[in-house]
Design an enzyme around this catalytic site. Structure first.
Site, PDB file in Angstrom:
ATOM      1  N   CYS A 105      30.126  40.942  41.253  1.00 29.74           N
ATOM      2  CA  CYS A 105      31.640  41.032  41.309  1.00 29.74           C
ATOM      3  C   CYS A 105      31.912  42.463  41.967  1.00 29.74           C
ATOM      4  O   CYS A 105      31.281  42.980  42.967  1.00 29.74           O
ATOM      5  CB  CYS A 105      32.067  41.088  39.808  1.00 29.74           C
ATOM      6  N   HIS A 147      40.688  47.355  37.640  1.00 29.58           N
ATOM      7  CA  HIS A 147      40.080  46.250  37.056  1.00 29.58           C
ATOM      8  C   HIS A 147      41.027  45.645  36.018  1.00 29.58           C
ATOM      9  O   HIS A 147      41.131  46.370  35.204  1.00 29.58           O
ATOM     10  CB  HIS A 147      38.759  46.711  36.614  1.00 29.58           C
TER      11      HIS A 147
END
Length: 715
Positions: free
Chosen positions: A27, A637
């Site tokens: 990711c 995030h």
């Protein structure tokens, strides 16, 4: 060996070796390993590896190795290791689809249907691997047939079937189809881990002149040494005519038992059934016969058992099965031609990526063997040309936008399709990466299928034996390309239908595009970067396109003396909390730098906290990395473990490589969906290179709105 390669090898060793890896993805900041046993992972060794910031064990099979901003390069270095060749590299969550290899795209599509029923998976893999190695010779034979038909049409060679010239021409392609059962038996046996030559020998036994003589003693009279022998063979022979197929079905007496006699040349079902039974016999013999004599007795006993079983049982069953399926589809083609002609091209776009089209290909070969012609390939050809038309539409857009990368991909795929009839380069290189292609292409498939149904119904054809057929037929198995158009009966009907399918798909893709707005924006940014680099290399800055000029200006701005970044702003409204309160062990450890979390978001828009260039944009929309002109690296995030949502509820407004200003929209998030999926909504923001700065001080425990200063930076 370079340092990156050393780190890559050390990470693989640290997780327990290649044999312990089931899958590897990444990711925005972490390598995500799916391991067979996380107990084999050496956490201390991993954390001591250069480039590794932290290691987090999530379950008995899931392990995260935190890398930070260099995760993409580390992932690529690991996957480039020779020992990783057979490890599944799953979808890269923060990268463009275009960077996946064709093999990865193919694996992803086929993986969607796997695991639900292992028997079904194994069956289709067996079927596919029995045919795939002989695609080249099948294609070669089909092109030879097409050339011969053209020569006949141009009166270069005579159409007299018994002339020496025509007999030789037939031999040039007939060998592939005549001995096809032996080829399939070889490949099928090899797939099932049986000596492939045993499979080939068994199938060859029922195709010898001696076996064929059982059904026609007169034709093969030279095999019998005496007239009495020939008379005895004839007296044991009994034949009846099959009214449906117009063929004779003969039986004879062998060892006092009745054997149905068939010509197995060109048959595909018999070798497939035979090798499945052979695998049981062969492996059973291997278990009971000592290793020292297996080389002699396993093949010998396998042949001794399987040749009679094939001749008496498997052969007739395979022929009955093929005849039944052929008759059933022929009935549908005759009585429901519109349904049949539209159904085939509409199904193929979904069957081919999954490898499920081989049963239909087998039926085509069976139809030619039993009926003398095939009626599936005509409608199937309209799908192929709809596929190639869509590729042409992509090529037109690539030329219009001066997209060199896509122009090369689409150009090569189009050439492979039009000249070779091969759809895989188009499918795996373009269509499956940009799913909007399918929406346009299916319209072309429908238009082509409808055309072949209407024209075939209005203008039926009469075969050489007097049979009246609706639709397009062929007497040869052909890869549907421009070169093989002459092999089709009712050639003009076929040509018009594939032209319609091709044109409809091409026009729809060229006018409506094949990309989502996000994919289009990303492509334009990539093109601009490529043009900027080309202009810089040639020194022709004045001739650079406007988009490229903008990128060049961004580069120039980034290289100019930059103002010092002293504050990081809130990307959305909420309540600031410490990293320990975010609930994520990696962020809490500080491995990704100092920062904070913003909990209880009160708005859906997430904006840039600093001005700079986007170094990371997760495809799932959950993470963004920005590097300021003076070198501060900030990670945003959104939510915890929201990568598992696969982009559901996230609308991305930017692309990787884009320059943003503080306050510019990064994404719009449906936090209700995040909550419904069971994930915390806290947005984590860290300065990933905190250790290189004088100090990073988060302002926690306060309510903020987007644009408020929440992190102080000392240089």
């Amino acid at each position: 060996m370079g340092k990156n390669q050393e780190s890559a090898k050390a990470i693989i060793a640290g997780v327990g070796g290649v044999g312990n890896i089931s899958m590897l993805t990444h990711c925005a900041t972490r390598l995500r390993f799916t391991l067979k046993d996380t107990g084999k992972a050496d956490t201390e060794a991993l954390e001591g590896t250069k480039g590794v910031l932290a290691v987090v064990k999530q379950s008995d099979t899931a392990l995260q190795v935190v890398i930070g901003g260099g995760v993409e390069q580390m992932y690529n270095d690991i996957m480039a290791l020779p020992e990783m060749a057979n490890v599944k590299g799953g979808e890269v969550e923060d990268d463009a689809d275009s960077e996946l290899t064709n093999d990865q795209v193919k694996a992803q599509e086929r993986a969607k249907t796997k695991g639900k029923n292992k028997w079904v998976d194994s069956f289709f893999e067996f079927l596919s691997d029995s045919f795939r190695p002989i695609i080249g010779v099948l294609l070669g034979a089909s092109l030879i047939i097409a050339i011969i038909n053209v020569l006949i049409a141009c009166h270069v060679v005579s159409n007299e079937t018994q002339s020496p010239t025509m007999l030789f021409c037939r031999a040039m392609y007939r060998g592939v189809f005549y001995f096809l059962p032996i080829m399939i038996a070889y490949n099928g046996a090899k797939k099932l881990k049986v000596d492939p030559w045993v499979g080939a020998a068994i199938m060859g036994a029922v195709m010898t002149p001696e076996f064929l003589a059982l059904a026609d003693p007169v034709k093969y009279a030279s095999i019998f040494s005496t007239t009495d022998g020939q008379n005895a063979a004839q007296s044991a022979l009994t034949c009846v005519t099959n009214a449906t197929l117009g063929t004779d079905s003969c039986t004879t007496q062998v060892f006092g038992l009745t054997m149905q006699l068939n010509d197995y040349s060109g048959n595909v079902f018999v070798p497939l059934l035979m090798v499945a039974v052979l695998a049981l016999v062969y492996k059973g013999l291997q278990r009971i016969i000592p290793n020292s004599v297996q080389l002699v007795f396993v093949p010998f006993l396998s042949m001794l058992v399987m040749i009679p079983i094939t001749a008496f049982i498997i052969g007739p069953i395979g022929v009955w099965l093929g005849n039944g399926l052929g008759i059933g589809l022929a009935w549908m083609n005759t009585n429901a031609p519109f349904v049949f002609a539209i159904l085939i091209p509409m199904l193929y776009p979904f069957l081919v990526p999954l490898g499920l089209h081989w049963p239909l290909n087998a039926l085509m070969l069976m139809n030619i063997d039993t009926l003398g012609y095939d009626f599936i390939q005509g409608p199937m050809g309209t799908w192929n040309f709809a596929c190639f038309g869509a590729t042409l539409g992509v090529l037109i857009i690539a030329i219009r936008e001066k997209d060199t990368q896509m122009k090369e991909t689409a150009g090569g795929a189009l050439a492979a399709g039009l000249l070779g009839g091969v759809s895989e380069p188009s499918l795996y290189g373009i269509h499956l990466r940009y799913k909007n292609v399918y929406k346009r292409m299916l319209v072309g498939c429908f238009a082509g299928g409808l055309s072949i149904a209407i024209l075939g119904w209005l203008f039926p054809s009469t075969l050489a034996d007097g049979t009246v057929v609706r639709g397009v037929t062929t007497t040869a198995f052909a890869f549907t390309s421009l070169l093989t158009i002459p092999v089709f009966n009712q050639m003009w009907v076929y040509a018009i239908s594939i032209a319609i399918a091709f044109a409809v798909s091409a026009v729809l893709v060229a006018t409506l595009d094949y990309r989502t707005p996000e994919q289009k924006a990303e492509a334009h940014a990539r093109i601009a970067r490529e043009q900027a680099k080309a202009a810089a290399a040639s020194g022709a800055a004045a001739s650079v396109a406007p988009a490229a000029t903008a990128i060049a200006n961004d580069v120039a701005a980034a290289s100019a003396p930059a103002e010092s970044t002293t504050e990081v702003l809130a990307p959305l409204a909420g309540h600031t909390v410490t990293l320990k309160d975010t609930g994520d062990a990696v962020f809490a450890s500080g491995a990704l730098g100092n920062g904070l979390g913003i909990a209880d978001p009160t708005e859906s828009q997430v904006v840039a906290p600093v001005s700079g260039v986007l170094k990371t944009v997760a495809k799932t929309g959950h993470a963004y990395g920005i590097k300021t002109d003076d070198g501060v690296e900030v990670l945003v995030h959104i939510g915890i473990d929201t990568v598992k949502m696969n982009g559901e509820g996230f609308t991305v407004a930017v692309v990787k490589g884009q320059r943003v200003n503080a306050g510019d929209l990064l994404a719009t998030v449906d936090f209700d969906k995040v909550r419904a999926a069971g994930h915390p909504t806290v947005t984590v923001m860290t300065v990933t290179n905190s250790k290189k700065l004088g100090g990073v001080t988060p302002r926690t425990g306060i309510d903020v709105k987007a644009g408020d200063a929440v992190i102080d930076i000392a240089r």
